[in-house]
Design a protein around this motif. Structure first.
Motif, PDB file in Angstrom:
ATOM      1  N   ASP A   7      -5.640  -2.150  -4.928  1.00 24.53           N
ATOM      2  CA  ASP A   7      -4.870  -2.560  -3.842  1.00 24.53           C
ATOM      3  C   ASP A   7      -5.680  -3.520  -3.056  1.00 24.53           C
ATOM      4  OD1 ASP A   7      -3.083  -2.749  -1.740  1.00 24.53           O
ATOM      5  OD2 ASP A   7      -3.387  -0.454  -0.990  1.00 24.53           O
ATOM      6  N   GLU A   8      -5.496  -4.834  -3.160  1.00 28.60           N
ATOM      7  CA  GLU A   8      -6.201  -5.928  -2.595  1.00 28.60           C
ATOM      8  C   GLU A   8      -7.736  -5.984  -2.929  1.00 28.60           C
ATOM      9  OE1 GLU A   8      -4.693  -7.751   0.948  1.00 28.60           O
ATOM     10  OE2 GLU A   8      -3.017  -6.416   0.871  1.00 28.60           O
ATOM     11  N   GLN A  31      -7.389  -0.011  -0.880  1.00 24.14           N
ATOM     12  CA  GLN A  31      -7.319  -1.143  -0.139  1.00 24.14           C
ATOM     13  C   GLN A  31      -8.794  -1.360   0.753  1.00 24.14           C
ATOM     14  OE1 GLN A  31      -4.104  -2.137   2.236  1.00 24.14           O
ATOM     15  NE2 GLN A  31      -4.926  -4.128   3.035  1.00 24.14           N
ATOM     16  N   THR A  45       1.108  -1.329  -0.110  1.00 19.16           N
ATOM     17  CA  THR A  45      -0.071  -0.059  -0.149  1.00 19.16           C
ATOM     18  C   THR A  45       0.921   1.308  -0.016  1.00 19.16           C
ATOM     19  OG1 THR A  45      -1.755  -1.203   0.992  1.00 19.16           O
ATOM     20  CG2 THR A  45      -1.871   1.254   1.336  1.00 19.16           C
TER      21      THR A  45
HETATM   22 MG   LIG Z   1      -2.078  -2.560   2.125  1.00 18.71          MG
END
Ligand SMILES: [Mg+2]
Ligand SMILES: Nc1ncnc2c1ncn2[C@@H]1O[C@H](COP(=O)(O)OP(=O)(O)OP(=O)(O)O)[C@@H](O)[C@H]1O
Lengths: 311, 389
Positions: free
Chosen positions: A159-160, A83, A43
């Motif tokens: 992000d994820e 995220q 991140t």
């Molecule tokens: Mg992260």
């Protein structure tokens, strides 16, 4: 030409160096994965690439424009999916999209139809006018992604994006990501799911402790592991005691354990397996299952860092 | 600028939708102002000086005072005037406290003054209400000082051959009365009760209204949407600008709507609109700055909201929005100057006294200095914590 180029990215929070010299590039239509465990620096790296976080050193260019926290116009090339879900709960999906669409300067006459398209892609067409606080977790996740791709960016950073999503929604998300890649969008995708990285990414970087440990296609990375296999033992009783006992076997390259299982990286699983089971029996720790896994990104990670991707 | 407008537009529509801004910015202050002004009828006892008057004179000088000056002072809510027939009754009432003071004009007073012999008025004061007696005296003094000038004017008119002293005196007195009145009102620069409560509630709740814009920056951080704003192709200052604009618009709308509605509904007299507007802008900015500091120091939106409420109530009480500061001990009046509220009410009070627009300059500058100082503090603390600027 590369859509994204970054080099020498560095970020420290007080004493902790979160990102330490990260650099890579992504071509148009390419999907690039950052695979690493919690706290690896994924991140933080992405935040610097998106111009959200000021870097201590390093340089980022997207479509030839340098990106910093002060960049304005250049950022319109980037789509960013955070995220954690980042939407306004008291607005509807359509209003969320409208707001960010205006902020990204999408012309008024285009915005309405573009929002309809995005709602279609993320499967929220019939719920688009409901307040998002009434959505399920998966629906929020999908809107979270939809906002990022609304302005048709050249580079989409995810992000994820599948964390905490049910398998069905997850599959839908992965499919739309694949589709974007086919249409020529450059994708930067972070995850700590090996399967996602294997399925989506043309190239993967293995990141840990703020550093990229290895980079390449799946095949290139797996070759790093050589002839090694991962033996996965299901354990009843103290995994720690078993690990301690197994450490006496010199041929074992690395070993990690978690609740109820022990992962062992070895060269030549068939040769060593009997000895391993022997040791297990002597310690009195029960074995509930044995599995020998062909090398995959998980074993690459284990090989490179001596740790499991997930703990 | 465009981005700031887009952000403010989104924030305002969110605030209108959740109704709390309307509740705190309009409904609550208007409701309380209505209730207060109903409970405490305008021209409250505590605001009034009760005087009695006996006029045994038949001339124009005393008649002008009794028939024109006193009723005008009464209309301004400074005095309640009662006519008396006998000096003894008047003295008794002053002594018993029914009256604060009394005027007695003896027979031949006007004649004596006009002929230059110098008449005298009897002012009876109650020892327990010295301030009220002072006010009664101030009203009389300023009138009589004018009469001196009138006496001279009449004197010179007589030399020029005019004969009717009474007529001339009345004529000469007709115009300058207004000036004398403005001066006496200066002795009591307080708002009437209705206006006081309207303005007090407006500025008290202003601090709650303004927090919505300022705190929404924290909310953006909480929701994670701040990350998206930071990633968007906009200047970071426009994020701050959008939030400030939201607060400013909410504050101004609430103040203006309150001023208009209290004027129409309960007859509040806010005064010269330009002066009022200047004071409002300064008050809104000062509230914005103070609330920004609290927001920046807090860790969560909830914490910010709690702290802001405490600060808003504390400053509101200290600033005298619930009771006039003239009724409070000196110390409090001094410390109240550390609040924008007190400056705002003082500015309105001065404005209502009928002086020119320039009376709002000092209160406005005082409030603006709150703004400058607090916004500086908020920026220094907030740039790293909230925006990573
Ligand atoms: Mg992260
Ligand atoms: N704002 C911050 N202040 C201090 N430390 C931070 C901050 N942001 C991240 N870190 C630290 O930097 C390191 C990398 O964090 P980062 O969020 O980049 O990891 P990640 O790879 O995204 O992990 P995850 O998979 O859990 O999201 C962690 O040790 C984290 O605690």
């Amino acid at each position: 030409m590369n859509v994204l180029e970054c080099e020498g990215l560095l970020k420290a929070f007080d004493d902790l160096v979160a990102v330490d010299g990260v650099g890579f590039h992504i071509a148009a239509g390419e999907t690039y994965g950052l695979l690493g465990p919690n706290g690896a620096g994924k991140t933080t790296s992405i935040s610097m690439i998106a111009g959200i976080l000021e870097s201590d050193a390093g340089r980022v260019t997207v479509a030839g424009t340098e990106i910093t926290t002060r960049t304005t116009d250049g950022k319109a090339q980037i789509g960013y999916v955070p995220q954690d879900i980042a939407i306004y709960p008291d607005l509807s999906a359509r209003e969320n999209l409208q707001f960010f669409g205006k902020l990204y300067g999408i012309p008024k006459q285009r915005l309405g139809s573009r929002i309809d398209e995005v709602l279609e892609v993320i499967g929220l067409s019939d719920r688009g006018d409901d307040r998002t606080e009434e959505y399920s977790g998966g629906m929020k996740r999908r809107l979270n992604i939809g906002i990022g791709l609304l302005h048709e960016p050249t580079l989409l950073i995810l992000d994820e994006p599948t964390v905490g999503v049910d398998p069905q929604s997850r599959n839908a998300i992965l499919e739309s990501v694949e589709q974007l890649g086919r249409r020529g969008t450059a994708l930067l995708y972070t995850t700590h799911y090996m399967e996602e990285a294997e399925r989506l990414c043309d190239r993967v970087a293995i990141i840990d402790g703020g550093k990229i440990r290895a980079e390449g296609t799946r095949r290139q990375l797996v070759e790093l592991v050589g002839q090694r296999d991962t033996i996965s033992l299901g354990v009843v009783g103290s995994a720690a005691r078993l690990v301690e006992a197994l450490e006496t076997i010199e041929e074992i390259e690395s070993i990690t354990s978690s609740e109820g299982s022990v992962e062992i990286l070895v060269e030549g699983a068939s040769r060593l397996l009997p000895r391993i089971l022997d040791v297990a029996q002597q310690t009195g720790v029960g074995i509930s299952g044995v599995e020998v896994v062909e090398p995959n990104l998980e074993s690459v990670f284990l090989h490179l860092t001596g740790k499991a991707l997930r703990d | 600028m465009r981005a700031a407008l887009i952000i403010a537009g989104k924030d305002l529509s969110q605030r209108i939708r959740d109704r709390s801004a309307i509740l705190l910015g309009l409904v609550a202050p208007l409701g309380l102002a209505l209730i207060f002004s109903a409970i405490i009828p305008s021209g409250t006892d505590s605001f009034d000086v009760k005087v009695g008057v006996i006029n045994q004179d038949t001339g124009a000088i005393s008649a002008t005072f009794v028939d024109d000056v006193l009723p005008a002072v009464e209309r301004d809510g400074i005095m309640a005037v009662t006519s008396y027939g006998s000096v003894e009754t008047l003295e008794d009432d002053v002594e018993s406290g029914t009256l604060n003071a009394g005027y007695v004009f003896p027979a031949g007073f006007s004649e004596d003054v006009a002929s230059g012999r110098g008449g005298s008025v009897l002012l009876i004061g109650n020892v327990d209400s010295t301030i009220s007696t002072q006010i009664a005296k101030a009203v009389l003094d300023s009138y009589l000082s004018e009469v001196d000038a009138v006496g001279i004017a009449v004197g010179s008119a007589l030399i020029n051959g005019a004969t009717d002293v009474d007529e001339l005196t009345a004529k000469a007195l007709a115009t300058p009365t207004a000036v004398a009145l403005a001066d006496t009102a200066a002795a009591n620069r307080e708002l009437d009760a209705t206006t006081f409560f309207s303005a007090g509630m407006a500025v008290f709740f202003l601090f709650f209204t303004v927090q919505f814009g300022v705190s929404s920056l924290l909310e953006e951080r909480w929701y994670g949407t701040l990350l998206r704003l930071l990633a968007a192709p906009i200047n970071r200052w426009s994020i701050i600008g959008g939030k400030a604009l939201t607060s400013f618009v909410l504050g101004m709308v609430s103040m203006i709507v309150l001023a208009v509605s209290t004027t129409l509904l309960i007859g509040a007299e806010w005064g010269n609109p330009v002066g009022v507007l200047i004071l409002m802008i300064a008050a809104v900015l000062s509230a914005l700055g103070i609330m920004a500091v609290v927001a920046v120091v807090a860790k969560t939106p909830e914490q910010a909201a709690n702290w802001q409420s405490i600060v808003a109530v504390a400053l509101g009480l200290l600033g005298g929005t619930f009771f006039p500061l003239s009724q409070a001990p000196q110390v409090l009046a001094f410390f109240s100057k550390l609040t924008p509220h007190a400056w705002f009410l003082q500015g309105l009070g001065d404005l209502s006294a009928g002086d020119g627009l320039e009376v709002v300059i000092i209160p406005a500058l005082a409030m603006l200095s709150f703004f400058v100082v607090t916004i500086g503090i908020a920026f220094v603390f907030g740039r790293k914590r909230v925006l990573a600027l």
